[in-house]
Design an enzyme around this catalytic site. Structure first.
Site, PDB file in Angstrom:
ATOM      1  CE1 TYR A 142     -17.842 -25.143 -61.922  1.00  0.00           C
ATOM      2  CE2 TYR A 142     -16.247 -23.394 -62.181  1.00  0.00           C
ATOM      3  CZ  TYR A 142     -17.380 -23.892 -61.586  1.00  0.00           C
ATOM      4  OH  TYR A 142     -18.067 -23.147 -60.670  1.00  0.00           O
ATOM      5  CE  LYS A 193     -18.493 -29.531 -47.587  1.00  0.00           C
ATOM      6  NZ  LYS A 193     -19.176 -29.310 -46.295  1.00  0.00           N
ATOM      7  CG  ASP A 226     -19.207 -26.204 -44.960  1.00  0.00           C
ATOM      8  OD1 ASP A 226     -17.983 -26.345 -44.759  1.00  0.00           O
ATOM      9  OD2 ASP A 226     -20.067 -26.929 -44.420  1.00  0.00           O
ATOM     10  CG  ASP A 250     -17.089 -19.719 -60.077  1.00  0.00           C
ATOM     11  OD1 ASP A 250     -17.020 -18.485 -60.131  1.00  0.00           O
ATOM     12  OD2 ASP A 250     -17.722 -20.414 -60.903  1.00  0.00           O
ATOM     13  CG  ASP A 254     -18.594 -14.186 -57.897  1.00  0.00           C
ATOM     14  OD1 ASP A 254     -17.466 -13.900 -58.337  1.00  0.00           O
ATOM     15  OD2 ASP A 254     -19.598 -14.300 -58.625  1.00  0.00           O
TER      16      ASP A 254
END
Ligand code: NAD
Length: 370
Positions: A142, A193, A226, A250, A254
């Site tokens: 970001y 990852k 993942d 992020d 959620d």
């Protein structure tokens, strides 16, 4: 008894309504001599724009820096959609995060047994769930440079975001996660990852080293982000503390949030580094939800996320874990009695207003302290 300085920033929409319930609790704690809080109130978001044409003033930022903790409601709403980008309500929140270097975002996901049926997952998967996601908040994709869209001149464009982490950023977020785990069930799961990303490789290497050098007593496991996301909905109770970068955090936080039912139930904390001289750390506590303009001013907002955000301040800024436990217990008791705001109502429950919910929770806290 130490006096703790709080800056209350109610913000916009339902922010002031839910903050009033925190204020009620603070007043009671002060009156009983259970704690000593000194509060100041400031403007952030749309209300600050209305008053001063900026999303937060320098004066309020200075108050935030001087406070032991900041308790924030929510910012934003359609009223401020037309305002210029750099003074939009969210800019106030971003400035606080940046100026106070709040690099660690803590999001607990707790499923109260009485609400297990409002989750989209089966009761047995989520009942009693209690996990914590620690998301790196000030680095990663970001913020990495270059970050741009280039016109290639042939009808095509090229967009670039840069995922970048340095060792110290991973070390400090890993330490937050390990320290938290020591106060919980002593397990950290690190997610990245490393199979496809260099930043994932470094993340894995640094977390492993910090663990080996400083936190051998804590259990550490690594999962690819993942597959970690899949495990979060498959068997979420396997997790205690999850530590991950800004982007994965992020998304994963959620997902974890939705395991527990309503947005109105979810608190969060954003922490800065511990000051070596004073031993204090900057900290901002806020509900995960926004300003909910659709229900603002109607007394319909659920104050639980705001109250448990204050509970996190008690736990992480003031070492008052027992008091925070009693807030959690009081909320569980109220929910068990079937007392609910509209967002978490179920068959047979008694639907109450924001104020009535706050009063019911305070009454339970009073019983626990009688
Ligand atoms: P929202 O979280 O405000 O609301 C989403 C839905 O959840 C709405 O239907 C709302 O009524 C409901 N809801 C939220 N909190 C609730 C509570 N405590 N009790 C009962 N119901 C609740 O998200 P949104 O509608 O996408 O955003 C509204 C505004 O809030 C926007 O301006 C957005 O930018 C802003 N926002 C701010 C923050 C923040 O301050 N940190 C976070 C998210 C969104």
């Amino acid at each position: 008894m130490t006096t703790h300085k709080l800056l209350l920033l109610p913000g916009d929409g339902i922010g002031p309504e839910v903050m009033a319930e925190v204020k009620r609790l603070i007043d009671w704690l002060n009156a009983q001599g259970i704690a000593k809080f000194e509060t100041e109130t400031g403007l952030v978001g749309g209300c600050s724009y209305d008053a001063d044409k900026v999303a937060i003033t320098d004066k309020t930022v200075a108050l935030a820096k001087a406070a032991d903790a900041i308790i924030l409601g929510a910012v934003g709403g359609p009223k401020w959609d037309p305002v210029p980008f750099d003074v939009r309500p969210e800019a106030g929140l971003l400035r606080l995060r940046k100026d106070l270097e709040l690099f660690a975002n803590l999001r607990p996901a707790i499923c109260y047994p009485a609400l297990a049926d409002s989750s989209s997952l089966k009761r047995e998967i989520v009942e009693g769930l209690d996990l914590m996601i620690v998301r790196e908040l000030t680095g990663g994709v970001y913020f990495g440079e270059p970050k741009e869209i280039t016109d290639l001149g042939n009808g095509q464009k090229r967009a670039v975001d840069t995922q970048v982490y340095e060792t110290y950023e991973i070390e400090r977020i890993a330490r937050v996660a390990f320290e938290l785990a020591r106060k919980r069930r002593n397990k950290v799961t690190s997610m990245e990852k490393r199979n496809v990303m260099k930043s994932g490789l470094l993340w894995n290497e640094v977390v492993t080293r910090v663990h080996a050098n400083e936190y051998k007593d804590v259990e550490l496991e690594h999962q690819l982000a993942d597959s970690g996301g899949m495990q979060l909905v498959r068997r979420p109770k396997q997790f205690d503390v999850i530590v991950t970068d800004n982007l994965f955090g992020d998304v994963l936080s959620d997902i974890a949030a939705m395991l527990t039912g309503s947005l109105g139930m979810l608190p969060s904390a954003s922490l800065g580094a511990v000051d070596a001289k004073t031993g204090k750390r900057s900290a901002l506590y806020e509900p995960v939800h926004g300003s909910a303009p659709d229900i603002a001013g109607k007394g319909l907002a659920n104050p639980v996320a705001m109250l448990t955000s204050f509970g996190m301040a008690l736990r992480y800024s003031f070492d008052m874990g027992k008091l925070a436990d009693s807030i959690d217990k009081a909320i569980a008791n109220v929910l068990d009695q079937g007392i609910r705001t509209g967002d978490i109502k179920s068959e047979g429950s008694k639907v109450v207003s924001t104020t009535q919910m706050g009063e019911a929770i305070l009454k339970e806290i009073q019983k626990l302290h009688a």
